[in-house]
Design a protein around this motif. Sequence first.
Motif, PDB file in Angstrom:
ATOM      1  N   THR A  55       4.197   0.707   3.107  1.00 30.53           N
ATOM      2  CA  THR A  55       2.925   0.074   2.751  1.00 30.53           C
ATOM      3  C   THR A  55       3.128  -1.342   2.218  1.00 30.53           C
ATOM      4  O   THR A  55       2.686  -1.694   1.122  1.00 30.53           O
ATOM      5  N   SER A  58      -0.865  -6.074   4.492  1.00 29.54           N
ATOM      6  CA  SER A  58      -2.275  -6.157   4.126  1.00 29.54           C
ATOM      7  C   SER A  58      -2.963  -7.139   5.069  1.00 29.54           C
ATOM      8  O   SER A  58      -2.302  -7.925   5.745  1.00 29.54           O
ATOM      9  N   GLN A  74      -7.902  -4.918   3.621  1.00 27.60           N
ATOM     10  CA  GLN A  74      -7.099  -3.701   3.517  1.00 27.60           C
ATOM     11  C   GLN A  74      -5.784  -4.060   2.848  1.00 27.60           C
ATOM     12  O   GLN A  74      -5.123  -5.003   3.265  1.00 27.60           O
ATOM     13  N   ASN A  77      -1.161  -1.247   3.422  1.00 28.51           N
ATOM     14  CA  ASN A  77      -1.135  -0.501   4.683  1.00 28.51           C
ATOM     15  C   ASN A  77       0.287  -0.396   5.201  1.00 28.51           C
ATOM     16  O   ASN A  77       1.166  -1.147   4.788  1.00 28.51           O
TER      17      ASN A  77
END
Length: 165
Positions: A55, A58, A74, A77
């Motif tokens: 993650t 973004s 977001q 991610n």
Amino acid sequence: MPATFESIATTTLGSAASTITFSSIPNTYTDLRLVITGSCSAFAAYLQFNGITTTTYSNTYLFGNGSSAQSSRQSNNNFISIAPNWSGDSTKPGLIELDIFSYAGATNKTVLTSYSSDQNGSGYAGRLVGLWRSTNAITQITITSGGADTFSTGTTATLYGILKA
């Protein structure tokens, strides 16, 4: 293309595929540009670098279809969503252009994307800025269609190196 652009590699799909990958990217350029033309049965396309699926990505995007507009952000991610609402129909063409800045530098990697697609009389157009929070040089780029969908036969992706940008 300007004289500072050099084609590194081109992939044209001979059959439908869910991913397009460029690997062994040399670190001899300042920036990269990736151009994808074709269609996809998915409504989205995703980007990852160096096979990293954590993650550390973004993105922020804005897109519209002539009657409405949307925006979203977001964070954290495991990919950059490079083209929300891109095609969604394997017979309707679309274009994605990505600029990847300082891909070999020791800073986080920024991606600027423009995308558009025909929807048979309507369509989508959008802009997106993405970030990969890593200081590693980019040596591999993977573009994936959404879910179990695929990029259509004949879809072409070309990776360019930009000299002295």
